[in-house]
Motif scaffolding. Sequence first.
Motif, mmCIF file in Angstrom:
data_model
loop_
_atom_site.group_PDB
_atom_site.id
_atom_site.type_symbol
_atom_site.label_atom_id
_atom_site.label_comp_id
_atom_site.label_asym_id
_atom_site.label_seq_id
_atom_site.Cartn_x
_atom_site.Cartn_y
_atom_site.Cartn_z
ATOM 1 N N ILE A 17 41.613 42.089 40.037
ATOM 2 C CA ILE A 17 41.496 40.921 40.907
ATOM 3 C C ILE A 17 40.508 41.212 42.028
ATOM 4 O O ILE A 17 40.198 42.369 42.320
ATOM 5 C CB ILE A 17 42.850 40.494 41.506
ATOM 6 N N ILE A 18 40.039 40.136 42.650
ATOM 7 C CA ILE A 18 39.226 40.254 43.860
ATOM 8 C C ILE A 18 40.074 39.745 45.014
ATOM 9 O O ILE A 18 40.486 38.581 45.025
ATOM 10 C CB ILE A 18 37.924 39.445 43.755
ATOM 11 N N LEU A 19 40.378 40.635 45.936
ATOM 12 C CA LEU A 19 41.130 40.258 47.124
ATOM 13 C C LEU A 19 40.231 39.445 48.047
ATOM 14 O O LEU A 19 39.002 39.588 48.024
ATOM 15 C CB LEU A 19 41.614 41.511 47.865
ATOM 16 N N LYS A 20 40.815 38.591 48.869
ATOM 17 C CA LYS A 20 40.054 37.767 49.813
ATOM 18 C C LYS A 20 39.115 38.629 50.661
ATOM 19 O O LYS A 20 37.943 38.309 50.832
ATOM 20 C CB LYS A 20 41.028 36.987 50.704
ATOM 21 N N LYS A 21 39.622 39.747 51.165
ATOM 22 C CA LYS A 21 38.820 40.617 52.025
ATOM 23 C C LYS A 21 37.671 41.278 51.281
ATOM 24 O O LYS A 21 36.717 41.758 51.900
ATOM 25 C CB LYS A 21 39.687 41.686 52.689
ATOM 26 N N ASP A 22 37.728 41.309 49.949
ATOM 27 C CA ASP A 22 36.699 41.970 49.147
ATOM 28 C C ASP A 22 35.752 40.992 48.456
ATOM 29 O O ASP A 22 34.942 41.385 47.618
ATOM 30 C CB ASP A 22 37.357 42.857 48.076
ATOM 31 N N GLN A 23 35.826 39.710 48.809
ATOM 32 C CA GLN A 23 34.988 38.721 48.134
ATOM 33 C C GLN A 23 33.501 39.007 48.315
ATOM 34 O O GLN A 23 32.732 38.862 47.381
ATOM 35 C CB GLN A 23 35.314 37.308 48.623
ATOM 36 N N ARG A 24 33.101 39.436 49.489
ATOM 37 C CA ARG A 24 31.672 39.702 49.731
ATOM 38 C C ARG A 24 31.181 40.911 48.950
ATOM 39 O O ARG A 24 30.091 40.905 48.399
ATOM 40 C CB ARG A 24 31.402 39.888 51.215
ATOM 41 N N SER A 25 31.985 41.961 48.900
ATOM 42 C CA SER A 25 31.561 43.190 48.219
ATOM 43 C C SER A 25 31.784 43.119 46.711
ATOM 44 O O SER A 25 31.114 43.811 45.959
ATOM 45 C CB SER A 25 32.320 44.394 48.779
ATOM 46 N N GLY A 26 32.750 42.294 46.288
ATOM 47 C CA GLY A 26 33.057 42.201 44.863
ATOM 48 C C GLY A 26 33.944 43.330 44.354
ATOM 49 O O GLY A 26 34.141 43.485 43.160
ATOM 50 N N LYS A 27 34.507 44.118 45.271
ATOM 51 C CA LYS A 27 35.376 45.230 44.894
ATOM 52 C C LYS A 27 36.591 44.712 44.124
ATOM 53 O O LYS A 27 37.245 43.754 44.544
ATOM 54 C CB LYS A 27 35.836 45.981 46.139
ATOM 55 N N LEU A 28 36.880 45.364 43.009
ATOM 56 C CA LEU A 28 38.008 44.957 42.172
ATOM 57 C C LEU A 28 39.230 45.812 42.479
ATOM 58 O O LEU A 28 39.117 47.003 42.781
ATOM 59 C CB LEU A 28 37.656 45.088 40.694
ATOM 60 N N THR A 29 40.395 45.200 42.380
ATOM 61 C CA THR A 29 41.675 45.878 42.552
ATOM 62 C C THR A 29 42.476 45.677 41.277
ATOM 63 O O THR A 29 42.668 44.551 40.830
ATOM 64 C CB THR A 29 42.443 45.277 43.750
ATOM 65 N N ARG A 30 42.928 46.773 40.674
ATOM 66 C CA ARG A 30 43.671 46.690 39.412
ATOM 67 C C ARG A 30 45.168 46.669 39.685
ATOM 68 O O ARG A 30 45.666 47.338 40.580
ATOM 69 C CB ARG A 30 43.329 47.882 38.524
ATOM 70 N N GLY A 31 45.880 45.880 38.888
ATOM 71 C CA GLY A 31 47.322 45.829 39.030
ATOM 72 C C GLY A 31 47.959 44.999 37.938
ATOM 73 O O GLY A 31 47.289 44.492 37.042
ATOM 74 N N ILE A 32 49.269 44.877 38.031
ATOM 75 C CA ILE A 32 50.070 44.134 37.066
ATOM 76 C C ILE A 32 50.495 42.810 37.700
ATOM 77 O O ILE A 32 51.006 42.793 38.818
ATOM 78 C CB ILE A 32 51.338 44.931 36.651
ATOM 79 N N VAL A 33 50.304 41.711 36.968
ATOM 80 C CA VAL A 33 50.646 40.384 37.474
ATOM 81 C C VAL A 33 52.157 40.256 37.641
ATOM 82 O O VAL A 33 52.914 40.537 36.719
ATOM 83 C CB VAL A 33 50.134 39.284 36.515
ATOM 84 N N LYS A 34 52.573 39.836 38.844
ATOM 85 C CA LYS A 34 53.982 39.523 39.097
ATOM 86 C C LYS A 34 54.213 38.031 38.890
ATOM 87 O O LYS A 34 55.150 37.635 38.209
ATOM 88 C CB LYS A 34 54.379 39.924 40.512
ATOM 89 N N ASN A 35 53.343 37.209 39.504
ATOM 90 C CA ASN A 35 53.440 35.760 39.283
ATOM 91 C C ASN A 35 52.109 35.081 39.534
ATOM 92 O O ASN A 35 51.233 35.615 40.201
ATOM 93 C CB ASN A 35 54.577 35.120 40.087
ATOM 94 N N LEU A 36 51.975 33.897 38.965
ATOM 95 C CA LEU A 36 50.761 33.104 39.083
ATOM 96 C C LEU A 36 50.918 32.142 40.251
ATOM 97 O O LEU A 36 51.959 31.496 40.391
ATOM 98 C CB LEU A 36 50.504 32.317 37.801
ATOM 99 N N LEU A 37 49.880 32.033 41.083
ATOM 100 C CA LEU A 37 49.931 31.180 42.257
ATOM 101 C C LEU A 37 49.110 29.907 42.091
ATOM 102 O O LEU A 37 49.327 28.947 42.822
ATOM 103 C CB LEU A 37 49.454 31.962 43.482
ATOM 104 N N THR A 38 48.167 29.903 41.157
ATOM 105 C CA THR A 38 47.374 28.702 40.884
ATOM 106 C C THR A 38 48.135 27.848 39.887
ATOM 107 O O THR A 38 48.512 28.319 38.822
ATOM 108 C CB THR A 38 45.993 29.074 40.291
ATOM 109 N N SER A 39 48.351 26.581 40.231
ATOM 110 C CA SER A 39 49.088 25.694 39.322
ATOM 111 C C SER A 39 48.178 25.000 38.314
ATOM 112 O O SER A 39 48.637 24.584 37.252
ATOM 113 C CB SER A 39 49.875 24.649 40.119
ATOM 114 N N ALA A 40 46.887 24.908 38.623
ATOM 115 C CA ALA A 40 45.938 24.249 37.714
ATOM 116 C C ALA A 40 45.752 25.084 36.446
ATOM 117 O O ALA A 40 45.906 26.304 36.460
ATOM 118 C CB ALA A 40 44.591 24.067 38.414
ATOM 119 N N THR A 41 45.392 24.434 35.350
ATOM 120 C CA THR A 41 45.175 25.143 34.084
ATOM 121 C C THR A 41 43.870 25.928 34.082
ATOM 122 O O THR A 41 43.704 26.848 33.289
ATOM 123 C CB THR A 41 45.169 24.164 32.893
#
Length: 78
Positions: free
Chosen positions: A30-54
């Motif tokens: 994922i790209i954290l909000k604070k890392d949007q400019r740099s594009g730094k990726l953070t790896r992890g396991i999804v706990k839940n989805l926050l976007t309701s759109a398809t």
Amino acid sequence: MNLGIKNQSNFISMNGQNRSDIYPGLEVDIILKKDQRSGKLTRGIVKNLLTSATYHSRGIKVRLEDGQVGRVAEIVEE
């Protein structure tokens, strides 16, 4: 920095944009909000989805098991 939003094929995997491709327990980068400019990726396991759109052009927003929130850039395939 644009993070490849306009030219997704070169930077961000398309599969992070479709909600149907993402589910709890999936390993993602994922790209954290604070890392949007740099594009730094953070790896992890999804706990839940926050976007309701398809679909979301910048990636589906998720919460990882460690509590971090960001938009899916890539689904980790092993």
